[in-house]
Design a protein around this motif. Structure first.
Motif, PDB file in Angstrom:
ATOM      1  N   LEU A 449       0.831  -1.209   0.000  1.00 23.73           N
ATOM      2  CA  LEU A 449       0.000   0.000   0.000  1.00 23.73           C
ATOM      3  C   LEU A 449       0.863   1.256   0.000  1.00 23.73           C
ATOM      4  CD1 LEU A 449      -2.660  -1.140   2.604  1.00 23.73           C
ATOM      5  CD2 LEU A 449      -3.173  -0.499   0.242  1.00 23.73           C
ATOM      6  N   CYS A 450       0.448   2.240  -0.781  1.00 24.58           N
ATOM      7  CA  CYS A 450       1.169   3.517  -0.819  1.00 24.58           C
ATOM      8  C   CYS A 450       1.125   4.159   0.564  1.00 24.58           C
ATOM      9  CB  CYS A 450       0.533   4.441  -1.860  1.00 24.58           C
ATOM     10  SG  CYS A 450       1.228   6.104  -1.869  1.00 24.58           S
ATOM     11  N   PRO A 451       2.261   4.447   1.166  1.00 27.09           N
ATOM     12  CA  PRO A 451       2.263   5.024   2.532  1.00 27.09           C
ATOM     13  C   PRO A 451       1.707   6.433   2.578  1.00 27.09           C
ATOM     14  CG  PRO A 451       4.495   4.993   1.617  1.00 27.09           C
ATOM     15  CD  PRO A 451       3.628   4.243   0.651  1.00 27.09           C
ATOM     16  N   VAL A 452       1.669   7.099   1.431  1.00 27.60           N
ATOM     17  CA  VAL A 452       1.197   8.488   1.395  1.00 27.60           C
ATOM     18  C   VAL A 452      -0.324   8.568   1.464  1.00 27.60           C
ATOM     19  CG1 VAL A 452       1.151  10.629   0.035  1.00 27.60           C
ATOM     20  CG2 VAL A 452       3.234   9.232   0.109  1.00 27.60           C
ATOM     21  N   CYS A 453      -1.013   7.664   0.748  1.00 31.08           N
ATOM     22  CA  CYS A 453      -2.462   7.846   0.610  1.00 31.08           C
ATOM     23  C   CYS A 453      -3.301   6.695   1.147  1.00 31.08           C
ATOM     24  CB  CYS A 453      -2.811   8.078  -0.865  1.00 31.08           C
ATOM     25  SG  CYS A 453      -2.501   6.633  -1.919  1.00 31.08           S
ATOM     26  N   LYS A 454      -2.701   5.622   1.660  1.00 29.16           N
ATOM     27  CA  LYS A 454      -3.536   4.503   2.117  1.00 29.16           C
ATOM     28  C   LYS A 454      -4.511   4.991   3.187  1.00 29.16           C
ATOM     29  CE  LYS A 454      -0.290   2.781   5.641  1.00 29.16           C
ATOM     30  NZ  LYS A 454       0.526   1.623   6.075  1.00 29.16           N
ATOM     31  N   GLU A 455      -5.748   4.461   3.123  1.00 29.72           N
ATOM     32  CA  GLU A 455      -6.764   4.933   4.060  1.00 29.72           C
ATOM     33  C   GLU A 455      -7.230   3.812   4.992  1.00 29.72           C
ATOM     34  OE1 GLU A 455      -9.945   6.554   1.800  1.00 29.72           O
ATOM     35  OE2 GLU A 455     -10.653   4.629   1.034  1.00 29.72           O
ATOM     36  N   ALA A 456      -7.469   4.186   6.242  1.00 28.86           N
ATOM     37  CA  ALA A 456      -7.899   3.224   7.252  1.00 28.86           C
ATOM     38  C   ALA A 456      -9.381   2.919   7.096  1.00 28.86           C
ATOM     39  CB  ALA A 456      -7.621   3.790   8.653  1.00 28.86           C
ATOM     40  N   PHE A 457      -9.758   1.677   7.401  1.00 27.92           N
ATOM     41  CA  PHE A 457     -11.179   1.327   7.433  1.00 27.92           C
ATOM     42  C   PHE A 457     -11.360   0.080   8.280  1.00 27.92           C
ATOM     43  CE2 PHE A 457      -9.975  -1.925   4.575  1.00 27.92           C
ATOM     44  CZ  PHE A 457     -11.045  -2.788   4.363  1.00 27.92           C
ATOM     45  N   VAL A 458     -12.610  -0.170   8.650  1.00 29.86           N
ATOM     46  CA  VAL A 458     -12.965  -1.365   9.409  1.00 29.86           C
ATOM     47  C   VAL A 458     -13.873  -2.203   8.523  1.00 29.86           C
ATOM     48  CG1 VAL A 458     -14.095  -2.283  11.460  1.00 29.86           C
ATOM     49  CG2 VAL A 458     -12.775  -0.154  11.612  1.00 29.86           C
ATOM     50  N   PRO A 459     -13.472  -3.422   8.150  1.00 37.85           N
ATOM     51  CA  PRO A 459     -14.294  -4.232   7.246  1.00 37.85           C
ATOM     52  C   PRO A 459     -15.616  -4.644   7.880  1.00 37.85           C
ATOM     53  CG  PRO A 459     -12.474  -5.529   8.114  1.00 37.85           C
ATOM     54  CD  PRO A 459     -12.245  -4.113   8.556  1.00 37.85           C
ATOM     55  N   GLU A 460     -16.619  -4.837   7.025  1.00 39.21           N
ATOM     56  CA  GLU A 460     -17.929  -5.284   7.498  1.00 39.21           C
ATOM     57  C   GLU A 460     -17.830  -6.687   8.084  1.00 39.21           C
ATOM     58  OE1 GLU A 460     -20.749  -3.567   7.494  1.00 39.21           O
ATOM     59  OE2 GLU A 460     -19.759  -1.806   6.623  1.00 39.21           O
ATOM     60  N   PRO A 461     -18.658  -7.012   9.088  1.00 42.63           N
ATOM     61  CA  PRO A 461     -18.629  -8.354   9.701  1.00 42.63           C
ATOM     62  C   PRO A 461     -18.813  -9.471   8.672  1.00 42.63           C
ATOM     63  CG  PRO A 461     -19.934  -6.861  11.045  1.00 42.63           C
ATOM     64  CD  PRO A 461     -19.586  -6.115   9.807  1.00 42.63           C
ATOM     65  N   ALA A 462     -19.658  -9.226   7.649  1.00 42.14           N
ATOM     66  CA  ALA A 462     -19.896 -10.256   6.628  1.00 42.14           C
ATOM     67  C   ALA A 462     -18.611 -10.574   5.866  1.00 42.14           C
ATOM     68  CB  ALA A 462     -20.983  -9.792   5.664  1.00 42.14           C
ATOM     69  N   LEU A 463     -17.813  -9.535   5.593  1.00 43.16           N
ATOM     70  CA  LEU A 463     -16.551  -9.728   4.880  1.00 43.16           C
ATOM     71  C   LEU A 463     -15.558 -10.480   5.762  1.00 43.16           C
ATOM     72  CD1 LEU A 463     -14.864  -9.134   2.335  1.00 43.16           C
ATOM     73  CD2 LEU A 463     -14.146  -6.995   3.415  1.00 43.16           C
ATOM     74  N   VAL A 464     -15.508 -10.124   7.037  1.00 46.35           N
ATOM     75  CA  VAL A 464     -14.622 -10.803   7.989  1.00 46.35           C
ATOM     76  C   VAL A 464     -14.953 -12.291   8.058  1.00 46.35           C
ATOM     77  CG1 VAL A 464     -13.949 -10.974  10.415  1.00 46.35           C
ATOM     78  CG2 VAL A 464     -14.244  -8.725   9.369  1.00 46.35           C
ATOM     79  N   LYS A 465     -16.257 -12.591   8.070  1.00 45.32           N
ATOM     80  CA  LYS A 465     -16.698 -13.986   8.155  1.00 45.32           C
ATOM     81  C   LYS A 465     -16.384 -14.739   6.873  1.00 45.32           C
ATOM     82  CE  LYS A 465     -20.789 -16.811   9.110  1.00 45.32           C
ATOM     83  NZ  LYS A 465     -22.247 -16.793   9.392  1.00 45.32           N
ATOM     84  N   ARG A 466     -16.644 -14.089   5.713  1.00 47.65           N
ATOM     85  CA  ARG A 466     -16.431 -14.753   4.422  1.00 47.65           C
ATOM     86  C   ARG A 466     -14.956 -15.088   4.206  1.00 47.65           C
ATOM     87  NH1 ARG A 466     -15.375 -12.846  -0.684  1.00 47.65           N
ATOM     88  NH2 ARG A 466     -15.775 -10.679  -0.117  1.00 47.65           N
TER      89      ARG A 466
END
Length: 558
Positions: A449-466
């Motif tokens: 990931l580009c250190p300049v522009c990478k953005e933080a997020f929290v994945p949806e529970p459905a994605l975590v499970k899948r």
């Protein structure tokens, strides 16, 4: 984007029932109004008319005749295509044509690129914007080849039976030389590993492979196709008169002060000769194990293996997964005055100091098996075989390992345990394999990931499970995803790093090999005894903010 969606419903472009229908199916990070247009619930014309009235924006259907793209050469065509935007220009304010004024990344990007200038938006159909991008930003030949190249348009098309001397003259014209040099320079600047020059029915497609992914770079006109390809063939010392058979060549050139090797492959296709140039830039490659991305435990274990006096170490993975780089780094680590190291490769990609490297030459009768027979008579301590492809090569490698040599080689298998099955399929006896193998490593490359522009997020529970993620992200401890900025050519990534799966061949594993157990049982045993799977190493790098979920899924099939 609730505002524009509500406006669509209010103006009757979208019913409440239709909105309810698309809400659950919206792809992650795709705005609902874009989804409504993509699925055909709302027409593009109605959408543009609505936002033009609501935001008081003008619409445009044609560019000025004297449009000049030169002030915008730093902008990636990939970014323009992905975000459906096009810089028009202006003196005080900068006019930017967009298809979706609610894509705020467009405004942010142009404000960063042109600080202090007001950004005014205009609207246009997506098809129009794509045409303008292709004409002014992807068709590099029209703007770079210069006025001299326009003279080539009047020349007759060079076909198979045409005069080779005439073709050689065209390839030596200044505009063609300039264009090919520009492709090479741009590819090296962008860190590309390959340049693809591919004839199409109506044009010539030029693509760069950057961080393992192909990106379109240019669309030169069809009438200069033969001249461009002939120029490359001349540089690679190929026969430009031969257009019916594949050819291989090599170019050594200095670009931006760096000595670059290009491995060139030419292949006849329906629309002409396809050319691929592999860029070998030693300065951009690190032959140090510590920089490849090994987890600490695997690094220590692998270093122990490569310092053993004898045995076979196999590195597996598909083409382009970094196997050669890992093996070169291993040889660099153990290279010393008291060790004689000989390699046999097809081809020799990088020249290593203090190491004897042999190039396979099938036409002269020098293949892996015949070359190996001569190598073992050269009193080596360490042997690197580029790839084990057949029974004979495998047998010589095993005999070398059993007679006191350390042997490195590669195989094309999906995981570490699969290498055992592959060797048995080739015809190697289980007792010889169990006696000679000391370690097997599978690897892949993921984009960083580009250190300049990478953005933080929290994945949806459905994605975590899948994806069966072994960790839980939170706003306090998020994971990251690509965004795109000027520093990374708006791709969201810069560089690559390895993910690894290292299987040490212990006494227990030797026993399983002797019993001809399946690769699945070998894998299960190794995991129970602490082996980290490719996917698990990938998730660890996601957790550390190094790469993204999408990358791990892409390369590991998670």
């Amino acid at each position: 984007m609730a505002g524009i969606i509500e406006l669509m419903v209010e103006r009757g472009l979208l019913s409440a029932a239709e909105l309810k229908k698309i809400k659950p199916s919206g792809r992650e990070r795709e705005a609902l109004h874009r989804l409504a247009i993509r699925t055909g619930l709302v027409s593009e014309e109605d959408f543009l008319a609505l936002v033009a009235q609501e935001l008081k924006l003008g619409q445009i259907s044609e560019l000025p005749v004297d449009y000049d793209s030169s002030p915008f050469t730093d902008i990636s065509p990939l970014f323009l295509e992905e975000h459906r935007c096009f810089p028009l220009g202006g003196t005080e304010a900068l006019a930017v044509i967009v298809n979706d004024p609610y894509d705020h990344l467009v405004l942010e990007t142009f404000r960063q690129l042109f600080p202090g200038r007001r950004i005014d938006l205009l609207l246009a159909r997506e098809e129009k914007i794509s045409t303008w991008i292709r004409r002014h930003f992807l068709a590099v030949a029209d703007s770079v080849v210069s006025a001299e190249a326009k003279e080539l348009a009047g020349l007759a098309r060079v076909e198979m039976g045409d005069d080779v001397d005439h073709l050689r003259d065209l390839a030596s014209e200044a505009p063609i030389i300039k264009l090919v040099n520009q492709f090479l320079t741009k590819a090296v600047e962008e860190g590309a590993s390959d340049i693809h020059i591919e004839p199409q029915a109506e044009n010539l497609q030029v693509r760069f492979r950057v961080d393992g992914v192909l990106r379109e770079h240019a669309m030169p006109p069809k009438h200069i196709q033969s001249s461009i390809i002939s120029r490359v063939k001349i540089m690679a010392r190929m026969d430009i008169a031969e257009r019916r058979l594949p050819q291989d060549g090599r170019i050594r050139i200095k670009i931006s002060g760096k000595d670059i090797d290009l491995r060139v492959s030419c292949l006849p296709t329906v629309y002409g000769e396809s050319v691929v140039m592999r860029i070998l830039d030693r300065n951009s490659i690190s032959f140090s194990l510590g920089t490849l991305g090994f987890p600490d435990t695997e690094l220590r274990l692998f270093e122990e293996m490569i310092h053993l006096p004898y045995g076979i170490i196999l590195v597996t993975g598909p083409t382009g997964s970094g196997k050669t780089t890992t093996l070169y780094a291993a040889l660099n680590t153990i290279n010393a005055i008291d060790k004689k190291i000989i390699t046999i490769e097809d081809p020799v990609e990088y020249e290593l100091n203090g190491i004897n490297q042999v190039q396979v030459n099938s036409k002269a009768g020098l293949n892996f098996s015949s070359g190996l027979r001569s190598i073992v008579r050269q009193d080596p301590d360490v042997i690197l075989i580029g790839e084990i492809r057949d029974r004979e090569t495998a047998d010589i490698a095993i005999q070398s390992a059993l007679t006191g040599h350390l042997v490195f080689s590669t195989l094309h298998t999906n995981d570490a345990a699969g290498a055992v099955t592959r060797m048995v399929e080739i015809g190697v006896e289980g007792y010889l394999l169990s006696s000679s193998l000391v370690g097997i490593m599978a690897q892949r490359l993921v984009r960083v990931l580009c250190p300049v522009c990478k953005e933080a997020f929290v994945p949806e529970p459905a994605l975590v499970k899948r994806l069966q993620l072994p960790f839980t992200a939170s706003p306090e401890a998020p994971i990251y995803r690509p965004k795109g900025c000027k520093e990374c050519s708006f791709s969201g990534y810069r560089g690559r790093v390895g993910i690894f799966e290292l299987l040490p061949v212990t006494d227990a594993v030797r026993g399983l090999i002797l019993k001809s157990q399946s690769s699945l049982l070998l894998r299960e045993h190794a995991v129970k005894n602490g082996m980290t799977l490719l996917r698990e190493d990938g998730w660890a790098k996601v957790r550390a903010g190094i790469t993204s979920l999408e990358e791990v899924v892409r390369v590991s099939g998670a």
